[in-house]
Design a protein around this motif. Sequence first.
Motif, PDB file in Angstrom:
ATOM      1  N   THR A  48       0.834  -1.202   0.000  1.00  0.00           N
ATOM      2  CA  THR A  48       0.000   0.000   0.000  1.00  0.00           C
ATOM      3  C   THR A  48       0.869   1.253   0.000  1.00  0.00           C
ATOM      4  N   PRO A  49       0.600   2.193  -0.889  1.00  0.00           N
ATOM      5  CA  PRO A  49       1.379   3.445  -0.884  1.00  0.00           C
ATOM      6  C   PRO A  49       1.069   4.263   0.366  1.00  0.00           C
ATOM      7  N   ASP A  50       2.066   4.980   0.865  1.00  0.00           N
ATOM      8  CA  ASP A  50       1.785   5.865   1.987  1.00  0.00           C
ATOM      9  C   ASP A  50       1.140   7.145   1.453  1.00  0.00           C
ATOM     10  N   ALA A  51       0.864   8.079   2.328  1.00  0.00           N
ATOM     11  CA  ALA A  51       0.127   9.284   1.931  1.00  0.00           C
ATOM     12  C   ALA A  51       0.870  10.072   0.847  1.00  0.00           C
ATOM     13  N   ARG A  52       2.201  10.222   0.995  1.00  0.00           N
ATOM     14  CA  ARG A  52       2.971  10.979  -0.001  1.00  0.00           C
ATOM     15  C   ARG A  52       2.981  10.248  -1.341  1.00  0.00           C
ATOM     16  N   GLU A  53       3.169   8.937  -1.307  1.00  0.00           N
ATOM     17  CA  GLU A  53       3.184   8.146  -2.539  1.00  0.00           C
ATOM     18  C   GLU A  53       1.824   8.168  -3.233  1.00  0.00           C
ATOM     19  N   LEU A  54       0.759   8.122  -2.443  1.00  0.00           N
ATOM     20  CA  LEU A  54      -0.574   8.142  -3.038  1.00  0.00           C
ATOM     21  C   LEU A  54      -0.834   9.462  -3.745  1.00  0.00           C
ATOM     22  N   SER A  55      -0.452  10.562  -3.104  1.00  0.00           N
ATOM     23  CA  SER A  55      -0.640  11.875  -3.718  1.00  0.00           C
ATOM     24  C   SER A  55       0.141  11.977  -5.031  1.00  0.00           C
ATOM     25  N   ALA A  56       1.370  11.460  -5.034  1.00  0.00           N
ATOM     26  CA  ALA A  56       2.193  11.486  -6.250  1.00  0.00           C
ATOM     27  C   ALA A  56       1.612  10.575  -7.320  1.00  0.00           C
ATOM     28  N   LEU A  57       1.143   9.408  -6.919  1.00  0.00           N
ATOM     29  CA  LEU A  57       0.546   8.472  -7.864  1.00  0.00           C
ATOM     30  C   LEU A  57      -0.665   9.091  -8.549  1.00  0.00           C
ATOM     31  N   ALA A  58      -1.457   9.834  -7.786  1.00  0.00           N
ATOM     32  CA  ALA A  58      -2.619  10.513  -8.370  1.00  0.00           C
ATOM     33  C   ALA A  58      -2.163  11.499  -9.437  1.00  0.00           C
ATOM     34  N   GLY A  59      -1.054  12.190  -9.172  1.00  0.00           N
ATOM     35  CA  GLY A  59      -0.536  13.124 -10.159  1.00  0.00           C
ATOM     36  C   GLY A  59      -0.079  12.432 -11.432  1.00  0.00           C
ATOM     37  N   VAL A  60       0.608  11.314 -11.278  1.00  0.00           N
ATOM     38  CA  VAL A  60       1.086  10.555 -12.440  1.00  0.00           C
ATOM     39  C   VAL A  60      -0.076   9.998 -13.251  1.00  0.00           C
ATOM     40  N   LEU A  61      -1.142   9.581 -12.556  1.00  0.00           N
ATOM     41  CA  LEU A  61      -2.292   8.970 -13.242  1.00  0.00           C
ATOM     42  C   LEU A  61      -3.367   9.990 -13.617  1.00  0.00           C
ATOM     43  N   TRP A  62      -3.082  11.254 -13.426  1.00  0.00           N
ATOM     44  CA  TRP A  62      -4.011  12.331 -13.804  1.00  0.00           C
ATOM     45  C   TRP A  62      -5.389  12.148 -13.182  1.00  0.00           C
ATOM     46  N   CYS A  63      -5.392  11.911 -11.883  1.00  0.00           N
ATOM     47  CA  CYS A  63      -6.665  11.760 -11.185  1.00  0.00           C
ATOM     48  C   CYS A  63      -6.552  12.438  -9.820  1.00  0.00           C
ATOM     49  N   SER A  64      -7.620  12.486  -9.085  1.00  0.00           N
ATOM     50  CA  SER A  64      -7.579  13.030  -7.732  1.00  0.00           C
ATOM     51  C   SER A  64      -7.227  11.914  -6.760  1.00  0.00           C
ATOM     52  N   PRO A  65      -6.627  12.234  -5.612  1.00  0.00           N
ATOM     53  CA  PRO A  65      -6.338  11.186  -4.626  1.00  0.00           C
ATOM     54  C   PRO A  65      -7.578  10.396  -4.230  1.00  0.00           C
ATOM     55  N   ALA A  66      -8.737  11.062  -4.214  1.00  0.00           N
ATOM     56  CA  ALA A  66      -9.972  10.378  -3.820  1.00  0.00           C
ATOM     57  C   ALA A  66     -10.293   9.204  -4.740  1.00  0.00           C
ATOM     58  N   GLU A  67      -9.903   9.317  -6.015  1.00  0.00           N
ATOM     59  CA  GLU A  67     -10.185   8.240  -6.962  1.00  0.00           C
ATOM     60  C   GLU A  67      -9.339   7.001  -6.706  1.00  0.00           C
ATOM     61  N   LEU A  68      -8.304   7.135  -5.890  1.00  0.00           N
ATOM     62  CA  LEU A  68      -7.431   6.002  -5.573  1.00  0.00           C
ATOM     63  C   LEU A  68      -7.703   5.448  -4.179  1.00  0.00           C
ATOM     64  N   LEU A  69      -8.750   5.940  -3.545  1.00  0.00           N
ATOM     65  CA  LEU A  69      -9.066   5.503  -2.194  1.00  0.00           C
ATOM     66  C   LEU A  69     -10.371   4.737  -2.145  1.00  0.00           C
ATOM     67  N   ALA A  70     -10.426   3.781  -1.231  1.00  0.00           N
ATOM     68  CA  ALA A  70     -11.699   3.174  -0.889  1.00  0.00           C
ATOM     69  C   ALA A  70     -12.464   4.225  -0.086  1.00  0.00           C
ATOM     70  N   ALA A  71     -13.681   3.937   0.312  1.00  0.00           N
ATOM     71  CA  ALA A  71     -14.490   4.915   1.029  1.00  0.00           C
ATOM     72  C   ALA A  71     -13.764   5.416   2.283  1.00  0.00           C
ATOM     73  N   ALA A  72     -13.601   6.728   2.370  1.00  0.00           N
ATOM     74  CA  ALA A  72     -12.935   7.318   3.526  1.00  0.00           C
ATOM     75  C   ALA A  72     -13.878   7.347   4.720  1.00  0.00           C
ATOM     76  N   THR A  73     -13.343   7.118   5.907  1.00  0.00           N
ATOM     77  CA  THR A  73     -14.145   7.185   7.127  1.00  0.00           C
ATOM     78  C   THR A  73     -13.508   8.072   8.188  1.00  0.00           C
ATOM     79  N   THR A  74     -12.188   8.021   8.319  1.00  0.00           N
ATOM     80  CA  THR A  74     -11.527   8.813   9.344  1.00  0.00           C
ATOM     81  C   THR A  74     -11.197  10.207   8.833  1.00  0.00           C
TER      82      THR A  74
END
Length: 230
Positions: free
Chosen positions: A54-80
Motif C-alpha cells: 500500500t502506498p503511503d500518503a505521499r506516494e498516493l498523492s504522487a501516484l494521483a498526479g502521475v495517473l491524472w486523477c484526484s487522490p480520492a479516486e485512488l481511495l476506498a471509502a474514507a471514514t476517518t
Amino acid sequence: MHHTPSPPFNALAARRLREALGMAPVHVSYGLRAQYGLHVPPETVTAWERGAATPDARELSALAGVLWCSPAELLAAATTLREHRIARGWSAEELARSIGMDASSYLRMEDSGRWRGNERQTEALASVLRLTPRALLAATGRDEQLAELLRSAVGARWQAYVRPVSRMVPLGREQVEDALRRLHADYQSRMVATLSWGDASEDTGGAGRAFMERIVDHFWAVAEGRSHGG
C-alpha cells in the motif's frame, strides 16, 4: 517522528486508471521519480495494484498526479478524518490553517481520532472536506456517543434526548425531533410485536436487539429521508 498510517488504497482503481492511460508499471515508476523524486520500482507499483502493498500518503498523492486523477479516486471509502483529508488532497498543515487551528493541535486530534475543535472550526472542517453530517460525525469519532444517546432515546422518553442529540449532529432541532419520534415508535412497535408472539424462545427480543445494533444507521436513514428497513 510523526507516523502517518497508509490510507485505504483502492488497488483495482489504480490499475484501471493506469491501463486507461496506456501506461505500464515502468512508466508509472518513471513518473514518480521524475515528477516527484520518489524512487518506487515497477515491482512496487505492481504490488500496489495487486493489493500486496500500500502506498503511503505521499506516494498516493504522487501516484494521483502521475495517473491524472484526484487522490480520492485512488481511495476506498474514507471514514476517518485523515482519510477524508488525504482524499481531498490537503496536507495537515494546509487543512489546519484553513480552519483556523494550530497544525500540531490538529494532528493530535487526527492521530487520536477524537475531535475537539470548536463550533466554528467544526463547520469549517465540514465545508473544506465536503463532509455530509453523517460523515462529519463518523470522522470526528462521535458515532458511538451518538449510538448511546439514541439507544436511550428509543427505550425511554425520546423528548429528553432532543437537546443532547441536537448538540452532536449538524441538523435542525425539528429534524432531530422527527427522527427521534419515528425511531422511538419503530423500536416500540418491534418490541410489542415480539411480546405478542408469546414465546420465550431464544429469538425473543431479537428484532429489538438487531434494531439497537444498527441504531445509528436507522437514525441517519430517517434524518436524511430514506427508508430504513431491517
